[in-house]
Design a protein around this motif. Structure first.
Motif, PDB file in Angstrom:
ATOM      1  N   ASP A 158       0.850  -1.184   0.000  1.00 18.75           N
ATOM      2  CA  ASP A 158       0.000   0.000   0.000  1.00 18.75           C
ATOM      3  C   ASP A 158       0.890   1.239   0.000  1.00 18.75           C
ATOM      4  OD1 ASP A 158      -1.874   1.954   0.339  1.00 18.75           O
ATOM      5  OD2 ASP A 158      -2.749   1.114   2.163  1.00 18.75           O
ATOM      6  N   PRO A 159       0.770   2.091  -1.031  1.00 23.84           N
ATOM      7  CA  PRO A 159       1.635   3.277  -1.075  1.00 23.84           C
ATOM      8  C   PRO A 159       1.223   4.353  -0.069  1.00 23.84           C
ATOM      9  CG  PRO A 159       0.160   3.265  -2.946  1.00 23.84           C
ATOM     10  CD  PRO A 159      -0.053   1.979  -2.222  1.00 23.84           C
ATOM     11  N   THR A 160       0.136   4.119   0.655  1.00 24.59           N
ATOM     12  CA  THR A 160      -0.257   5.032   1.732  1.00 24.59           C
ATOM     13  C   THR A 160      -0.214   4.243   3.023  1.00 24.59           C
ATOM     14  OG1 THR A 160      -1.721   6.249   0.256  1.00 24.59           O
ATOM     15  CG2 THR A 160      -2.064   6.548   2.610  1.00 24.59           C
ATOM     16  N   THR A 161       0.490   4.755   4.018  1.00 22.23           N
ATOM     17  CA  THR A 161       0.614   4.039   5.274  1.00 22.23           C
ATOM     18  C   THR A 161       0.483   5.015   6.427  1.00 22.23           C
ATOM     19  OG1 THR A 161       1.961   2.469   6.517  1.00 22.23           O
ATOM     20  CG2 THR A 161       3.138   4.219   5.388  1.00 22.23           C
ATOM     21  N   CYS A 162       0.105   4.509   7.558  1.00 24.09           N
ATOM     22  CA  CYS A 162       0.004   5.352   8.742  1.00 24.09           C
ATOM     23  C   CYS A 162       1.336   5.338   9.469  1.00 24.09           C
ATOM     24  CB  CYS A 162      -1.083   4.828   9.681  1.00 24.09           C
ATOM     25  SG  CYS A 162      -2.733   4.952   8.949  1.00 24.09           S
ATOM     26  N   GLY A 163       1.705   6.502   9.971  1.00 19.84           N
ATOM     27  CA  GLY A 163       2.946   6.599  10.725  1.00 19.84           C
ATOM     28  C   GLY A 163       2.889   5.791  12.004  1.00 19.84           C
ATOM     29  N   GLY A 164       1.701   5.610  12.525  1.00 18.46           N
ATOM     30  CA  GLY A 164       1.552   4.795  13.728  1.00 18.46           C
ATOM     31  C   GLY A 164       2.258   5.427  14.905  1.00 18.46           C
ATOM     32  N   ASN A 165       2.629   4.573  15.849  1.00 15.15           N
ATOM     33  CA  ASN A 165       3.242   5.078  17.076  1.00 15.15           C
ATOM     34  C   ASN A 165       4.614   5.704  16.824  1.00 15.15           C
ATOM     35  OD1 ASN A 165       1.048   4.192  18.515  1.00 15.15           O
ATOM     36  ND2 ASN A 165       1.966   2.196  18.988  1.00 15.15           N
ATOM     37  N   ASP A 166       5.395   5.059  15.979  1.00 16.05           N
ATOM     38  CA  ASP A 166       6.755   5.578  15.783  1.00 16.05           C
ATOM     39  C   ASP A 166       6.984   6.104  14.371  1.00 16.05           C
ATOM     40  OD1 ASP A 166       8.638   2.500  15.197  1.00 16.05           O
ATOM     41  OD2 ASP A 166       6.742   3.198  14.382  1.00 16.05           O
ATOM     42  N   GLY A 167       5.961   6.139  13.516  1.00 12.88           N
ATOM     43  CA  GLY A 167       6.129   6.653  12.159  1.00 12.88           C
ATOM     44  C   GLY A 167       7.139   5.850  11.359  1.00 12.88           C
ATOM     45  N   SER A 168       7.102   4.527  11.455  1.00 10.97           N
ATOM     46  CA  SER A 168       8.069   3.711  10.720  1.00 10.97           C
ATOM     47  C   SER A 168       7.382   2.933   9.613  1.00 10.97           C
ATOM     48  CB  SER A 168       8.808   2.757  11.655  1.00 10.97           C
ATOM     49  OG  SER A 168       7.939   1.755  12.115  1.00 10.97           O
ATOM     50  N   THR A 187       7.073  11.645   9.718  1.00 12.62           N
ATOM     51  CA  THR A 187       5.852  12.392   9.989  1.00 12.62           C
ATOM     52  C   THR A 187       4.976  12.333   8.747  1.00 12.62           C
ATOM     53  OG1 THR A 187       6.902  14.433   9.233  1.00 12.62           O
ATOM     54  CG2 THR A 187       7.038  13.937  11.593  1.00 12.62           C
ATOM     55  N   ALA A 188       3.770  12.868   8.855  1.00 12.32           N
ATOM     56  CA  ALA A 188       2.856  12.845   7.712  1.00 12.32           C
ATOM     57  C   ALA A 188       3.503  13.569   6.532  1.00 12.32           C
ATOM     58  CB  ALA A 188       1.533  13.501   8.088  1.00 12.32           C
ATOM     59  N   GLY A 189       3.359  13.005   5.360  1.00 16.10           N
ATOM     60  CA  GLY A 189       3.910  13.613   4.153  1.00 16.10           C
ATOM     61  C   GLY A 189       4.132  12.576   3.077  1.00 16.10           C
ATOM     62  N   MET A 200       2.980   7.758   0.905  1.00 12.12           N
ATOM     63  CA  MET A 200       2.373   8.816   1.702  1.00 12.12           C
ATOM     64  C   MET A 200       2.198   8.284   3.114  1.00 12.12           C
ATOM     65  SD  MET A 200      -1.256  10.872   1.465  1.00 12.12           S
ATOM     66  CE  MET A 200      -1.204  10.904  -0.292  1.00 12.12           C
ATOM     67  N   VAL A 201       2.696   9.049   4.065  1.00  8.27           N
ATOM     68  CA  VAL A 201       2.518   8.700   5.470  1.00  8.27           C
ATOM     69  C   VAL A 201       1.454   9.614   6.020  1.00  8.27           C
ATOM     70  CG1 VAL A 201       3.614   8.597   7.725  1.00  8.27           C
ATOM     71  CG2 VAL A 201       4.894   7.896   5.681  1.00  8.27           C
ATOM     72  N   THR A 202       0.419   9.036   6.625  1.00 10.85           N
ATOM     73  CA  THR A 202      -0.630   9.835   7.265  1.00 10.85           C
ATOM     74  C   THR A 202      -0.545   9.629   8.769  1.00 10.85           C
ATOM     75  OG1 THR A 202      -2.224   8.036   7.045  1.00 10.85           O
ATOM     76  CG2 THR A 202      -2.148   9.648   5.275  1.00 10.85           C
TER      77      THR A 202
END
Length: 173
Positions: free
Chosen positions: A107-117, A149-151, A170-172
């Motif tokens: 998935d080219p969009t992922t959540c940063g989650g707790n540590d943004g990894s 971070t998000a971006g 993309m990190v959300t």
């Protein structure tokens, strides 16, 4: 170039003396260059070292000094002709496949989650990969990127043959 003089004799009779000039043309020197490796889709230019100025031609539709894109690993031959004397030389251009890689979870969009990894996994090429993020000049063997971070990020990967691929993610938050 040299001259040969022939005086025929037969049963004590001497014939007319004849002289002939013989020209020995040198074999032209030609060098196709060293074997080389490129990545799939790269252009390459074959330029023969032709110190004698012979007439040269390449096989496989190659024109000396003109870029082309090899489709697969191929051995190319250059032929040289100088006053009817010929010589040839070969060069092999190895075409390495570009790596394919995918983002963990595809998935080219992922959540940063707790540590943004995120983890990027490379497949399909040489097993030794190097990674960089956002045009960084430093390559790393680590495929885990933390503290994001998000971006939107561009991740580049190179295999052991320096063949590249890249992906944007993309990190959300």
């Amino acid at each position: 170039t040299g001259t040969i003089t022939v005086t025929p004799t037969l049963a004590g009779c001497v014939g007319n003396t004849e002289s002939f000039t013989i020209t020995v043309n040198p074999t032209p020197q030609i060098d196709a260059g060293p074997d080389d490796d490129i990545c799939d889709g790269d252009q390459y230019t074959l330029t023969a070292n032709n110190p004698d100025g012979a007439n040269i031609s390449w096989d496989n539709g190659v024109t000396d000094g003109t870029p082309f894109t090899p489709g697969s690993t191929t051995t190319y031959t250059v032929d040289a002709d100088l006053n009817g004397c010929t010589n040839s030389d070969d060069v092999t251009i190895t075409v390495n496949p570009n790596p394919n890689y995918n983002l963990a979870g595809s998935d080219p969009t992922t959540c940063g989650g707790n540590d943004g990894s995120i983890t990027v996994t490379a497949t399909g090429g040489s097993p030794a990969y190097q990674y960089s993020i956002d045009g960084g000049l430093t390559w790393s063997t680590s495929n885990v990127f933390t503290g994001l971070t998000a971006g939107v990020y561009d991740i580049d990967v190179q295999d052991a043959n320096s063949c590249p691929d890249n992906i944007s993610i993309m990190v959300t938050e």
